[in-house]
Scaffold this motif. Structure first.
Motif, PDB file in Angstrom:
ATOM      1  N   VAL A  64      18.719 -16.143   5.688  1.00 58.14           N
ATOM      2  CA  VAL A  64      19.222 -15.846   4.344  1.00 58.14           C
ATOM      3  C   VAL A  64      20.639 -16.356   4.111  1.00 58.14           C
ATOM      4  CG1 VAL A  64      17.741 -13.816   4.192  1.00 58.14           C
ATOM      5  CG2 VAL A  64      20.096 -13.542   4.986  1.00 58.14           C
ATOM      6  N   GLU A  65      21.369 -16.636   5.189  1.00 58.75           N
ATOM      7  CA  GLU A  65      22.726 -17.177   5.110  1.00 58.75           C
ATOM      8  C   GLU A  65      22.819 -18.408   6.022  1.00 58.75           C
ATOM      9  OE1 GLU A  65      27.120 -15.074   5.152  1.00 58.75           O
ATOM     10  OE2 GLU A  65      26.058 -15.223   7.044  1.00 58.75           O
ATOM     11  N   SER A  91      30.007 -16.108  10.443  1.00 62.08           N
ATOM     12  CA  SER A  91      29.617 -14.805   9.936  1.00 62.08           C
ATOM     13  C   SER A  91      29.977 -13.779  11.004  1.00 62.08           C
ATOM     14  CB  SER A  91      28.105 -14.783   9.658  1.00 62.08           C
ATOM     15  OG  SER A  91      27.746 -13.682   8.856  1.00 62.08           O
ATOM     16  N   SER A 150      28.312 -11.606  -5.690  1.00 60.86           N
ATOM     17  CA  SER A 150      29.028 -12.880  -5.643  1.00 60.86           C
ATOM     18  C   SER A 150      30.424 -12.652  -6.202  1.00 60.86           C
ATOM     19  CB  SER A 150      28.290 -13.949  -6.456  1.00 60.86           C
ATOM     20  OG  SER A 150      28.214 -13.572  -7.813  1.00 60.86           O
ATOM     21  N   ASN A 200      24.887  -9.884   4.807  1.00 64.21           N
ATOM     22  CA  ASN A 200      23.852  -9.945   3.788  1.00 64.21           C
ATOM     23  C   ASN A 200      23.038  -8.658   3.868  1.00 64.21           C
ATOM     24  OD1 ASN A 200      20.835 -10.589   3.086  1.00 64.21           O
ATOM     25  ND2 ASN A 200      22.038 -12.166   2.020  1.00 64.21           N
ATOM     26  N   ARG A 241      32.449 -11.233  -0.300  1.00 53.76           N
ATOM     27  CA  ARG A 241      31.116 -11.711   0.068  1.00 53.76           C
ATOM     28  C   ARG A 241      30.091 -10.623  -0.239  1.00 53.76           C
ATOM     29  NH1 ARG A 241      31.309 -16.177   4.874  1.00 53.76           N
ATOM     30  NH2 ARG A 241      33.408 -16.952   4.487  1.00 53.76           N
ATOM     31  N   GLU A 242      28.856 -10.799   0.215  1.00 57.25           N
ATOM     32  CA  GLU A 242      27.773  -9.930  -0.250  1.00 57.25           C
ATOM     33  C   GLU A 242      27.241  -8.969   0.809  1.00 57.25           C
ATOM     34  OE1 GLU A 242      25.443 -13.042  -1.811  1.00 57.25           O
ATOM     35  OE2 GLU A 242      24.667 -13.712   0.110  1.00 57.25           O
ATOM     36  N   GLY A 243      28.011  -8.749   1.884  1.00 60.23           N
ATOM     37  CA  GLY A 243      27.564  -7.853   2.928  1.00 60.23           C
ATOM     38  C   GLY A 243      27.641  -6.384   2.546  1.00 60.23           C
ATOM     39  N   ARG A 273      25.591 -16.041  -3.184  1.00 61.13           N
ATOM     40  CA  ARG A 273      26.483 -16.853  -2.363  1.00 61.13           C
ATOM     41  C   ARG A 273      25.802 -18.140  -1.900  1.00 61.13           C
ATOM     42  NH1 ARG A 273      31.257 -16.923  -0.380  1.00 61.13           N
ATOM     43  NH2 ARG A 273      31.699 -17.968   1.592  1.00 61.13           N
ATOM     44  N   LEU A 319      20.151 -13.471   9.423  1.00 62.63           N
ATOM     45  CA  LEU A 319      21.263 -14.243   8.861  1.00 62.63           C
ATOM     46  C   LEU A 319      20.953 -15.736   8.884  1.00 62.63           C
ATOM     47  CD1 LEU A 319      24.462 -12.514  10.304  1.00 62.63           C
ATOM     48  CD2 LEU A 319      23.721 -12.547   7.916  1.00 62.63           C
ATOM     49  N   SER A 369      20.329 -15.580  -2.482  1.00 56.71           N
ATOM     50  CA  SER A 369      21.469 -14.763  -2.890  1.00 56.71           C
ATOM     51  C   SER A 369      22.461 -15.567  -3.719  1.00 56.71           C
ATOM     52  CB  SER A 369      22.184 -14.217  -1.647  1.00 56.71           C
ATOM     53  OG  SER A 369      22.908 -15.257  -1.001  1.00 56.71           O
ATOM     54  N   GLY A 398      22.160  -9.733  -3.981  1.00 57.26           N
ATOM     55  CA  GLY A 398      23.471  -9.713  -3.363  1.00 57.26           C
ATOM     56  C   GLY A 398      24.579  -9.898  -4.378  1.00 57.26           C
TER      57      GLY A 398
END
Length: 623
Positions: A90-91, A431, A40, A59, A616-618, A190, A87, A188, A38
């Motif tokens: 991972v987030e 998110s 950053s 993500n 962000r990393e989306g 983030r 999510l 990731s 991902g």
């Protein structure tokens, strides 16, 4: 495009070429993609054009799970469920099964609003966040521990939406997250960054052992397995929301909340089992977007009603702006040309003044509608054209007009109770997910555990295995003070079984039909970011529909706004002359890091175009 972003996009694309499941008689079958790296910091993103369907999430692994569900013929709601469960893995610092969510759904005819907001325990009262002297405690003292945990509602809400709009069997939608939890995923940038800056999470023994092995935060790229989370998901997959809100998992949640050594909560098994997800009438209103060339396009904006304040406040801001000369003000060069243009000082003055007026009303009136009466008996009174006309007249528009600095609430309608304005207090995590499926059905869903890492409580769901899921601190979205100095009640005060006010603003946009209703779907959008969610969403909508930007360009615009105080500007994005011009008008200006997480999908003549926030990393995926 950055190397890390190319890898994230390329890795999932290669995997999908060879492994994506097709619709089979037995239904959806998930195949894990190559683990992506991902992004950053600030990573420029290209935007993604698709022809048939599109999914945008925070993500790459979560986006991929939704993509595979859509590829297999699943609905937008099916994909949202798969995305949410990944999510949560991972987030975990932003959302998960331990939190809540709002979901807007469009199925071709009407918009439906699903409320999965957390509730206060039955035994909670307005003294929840008061000390022995009757004074509000510090936010940091409230958030960490069991006191701040509300009954999680996201899973039961998703279950309700799936029963009405799902196509893929419920249990199959958990297979992506279960597989990734068991096999492991690469931490990731983030998540790693958030862990390094976090102190309170280490105080929870279970969280410390999981996220800080050997006393050190997990590094980027570390393969992290979460067998406890996989076990919880299996229960939910097999038993529905009862697998979370009843039985051993529910008992583990209650034990974790009430067993905190210094800040226990009040949650009970009965609170969890009785939780009810609700369908509410969405807030929809007309919006005439004027471009700098004078062209006018008529849209309908649809969002969540209270207990969310998002839709009403976004609509107020955009509605008041439409009643000024804002549409004549084009974008100008910013401090960093590589990141694109910025709004001008004149535009920012108008926008922040409208924001102050809208946030004054938000503080005065908005709260759980099951506990608080709407002004004039209808929440639409706050966005009625005549009321917005009146409020917009308070915005001084001459070139040297001073800022009002702090606005007072208006009077949109007679009220049976006179509420006191709620003092501003912190709101944090979340998110956002935007999806349009192959049938044209759309989802805009914002999901949260509130602060970063929530209440800093990790529960294994009673499995005894490593990992698990984090619990929310959503009750800190209530006003800590129940009344003002004169004893007037605050609308958003703590009450038994009440839902705290939220800023989440999932939004669906339509062309306005000749009868004033919803025409063709044109966009799905939303963002995390606490109270600034309102400004992030308004910025993206204004960028797309007034400045004619595509979704990615609108998301890339610098962040700005006011919560009815200082003018807040994203650091290092605005030319010094712009900042000085605002200060000359008397505004207090604060330049700061303002990290949005916008996701947006817009309809195009050839399909869809999606954007993901460079902060962000989306990413966005689709065919």
């Amino acid at each position: 495009m950055s190397k890390s972003l190319r890898y994230a996009i390329g890795a999932t694309s290669i995997a999908l070429l060879f492994a994506c499941a097709q619709l089979q008689p037995q239904g959806f079958s998930y195949v894990a993609p190559i683990l992506p790296e991902g992004a950053s910091g600030y990573q420029a993103k290209p935007g993604w054009a698709t022809a048939k369907f599109s999914v945008a999430a925070a993500n790459p692994l979560a986006t991929d799970a939704g993509y595979q569900v859509l590829k297999a013929g699943g609905s937008a709601v099916d994909a949202a469920i798969a995305v949410q469960m990944v999510l949560g893995l991972v987030e975990p610092q932003s959302s998960g099964v331990g939190g809540g969510a709002f979901l807007l759904y469009y199925g071709g005819k009407s918009v439906e609003a699903f409320d999965g907001r957390e509730t206060a325990p039955a035994s909670a009262d307005e003294k929840l966040f008061l000390d022995a002297a009757g004074k509000p405690i510090a936010f940091s003292d409230a958030v960490v521990g069991g006191r701040s945990v509300g009954t999680p509602g996201a899973v039961r809400m998703l279950e309700l939406a799936h029963k009405q709009h799902g196509k893929v069997p419920w249990a199959q939608l958990f297979s992506p997250a279960i597989k990734l939890a068991e096999d492991g995923f690469a931490v990731s940038p983030r998540l790693a960054t958030q862990l390094k800056g976090e102190q309170n999470l280490r105080k929870d023994p279970a969280a410390a052992a999981f996220f800080y092995p050997n006393g050190q935060p997990l590094e980027v790229g570390t393969i992290l397995r979460n067998p406890a989370y996989a076990e919880v998901l299996r229960k939910i997959a097999g038993e529905g929301s009862r697998g979370l809100l009843e039985g051993s998992v529910a008992q583990a949640i209650v034990d974790k909340v009430n067993g905190h050594p210094t800040n226990p909560g009040k949650l009970t098994i009965a609170d969890l089992s009785r939780y009810e997800a609700k369908k509410r009438e969405p807030i929809c209103s007309g919006y005439e977007a004027r471009t700098t060339t004078g062209a006018v396009h008529a849209y309908r904006l649809c969002g969540m009603p209270p207990p969310s304040s998002g839709a009403i406040t976004v609509t107020q801001i955009l509605g008041m702006l439409a009643r000024t000369q804002a549409h004549t003000l084009p974008l100008v060069a910013g401090a960093d040309p590589s990141k694109g243009p910025t709004p001008s000082a004149d535009f920012l003055h108008l926008y922040t003044e409208a924001s102050r007026l809208a946030f004054a009303d938000r503080a005065q009136y908005l709260a759980d509608p099951d506990f608080v009466q709407a002004p004039g008996g209808n929440w639409s009174s706050l966005i009625a054209p005549a009321y917005l006309d009146e409020r917009a007249k308070l915005i001084a528009t001459s070139p040297d007009a001073p800022s009002m600095r702090i606005a007072k609430p208006g009077e949109p309608g007679a009220m049976s109770v006179s509420y006191a304005p709620m003092p501003e207090q912190g709101e944090y995590g979340t998110s956002h997910i935007s999806i349009v499926d192959a049938a044209g059905n759309a989802v805009a869903m914002t999901t949260t555990i509130e602060d970063v890492f929530g209440a800093r409580l990790l529960t294994d769901g009673g499995s005894g295995k490593a990992g698990g899921f984090l619990l929310n601190n959503e009750l800190t979205d209530f006003s800590f003070a129940p009344t003002d100095a004169e004893g007037r009640p605050i609308a958003n005060r703590v009450q038994s079984l009440k839902r705290p006010r939220s800023s989440m603003a999932p939004t669906l946009v339509f062309e306005r039909a000749p009868d004033g209703g919803n025409g063709r779907l044109v966009a799905s959008a939303g963002s995390p970011g606490g109270a600034m969610i309102i400004h992030f969403t308004a910025k993206a909508l204004y960028g797309m529909f007034n400045w004619g930007l595509n979704a990615q360009q609108a998301i890339d615009l610098p962040n700005f706004g006011s919560l009815n105080g200082p003018s807040l500007l994203e650091k290092d994005r605005f030319d010094p002359a712009t900042v000085d011009a605002l200060r000359t008008r008397g505004a207090e200006v604060r330049e700061m890091e303002i990290t949005s997480g916008l996701q947006a999908i817009q309809k195009t003549p050839t399909g869809f175009f999606g954007g993901a926030d460079p902060r962000r990393e989306g990413i966005v995926r689709g065919d």
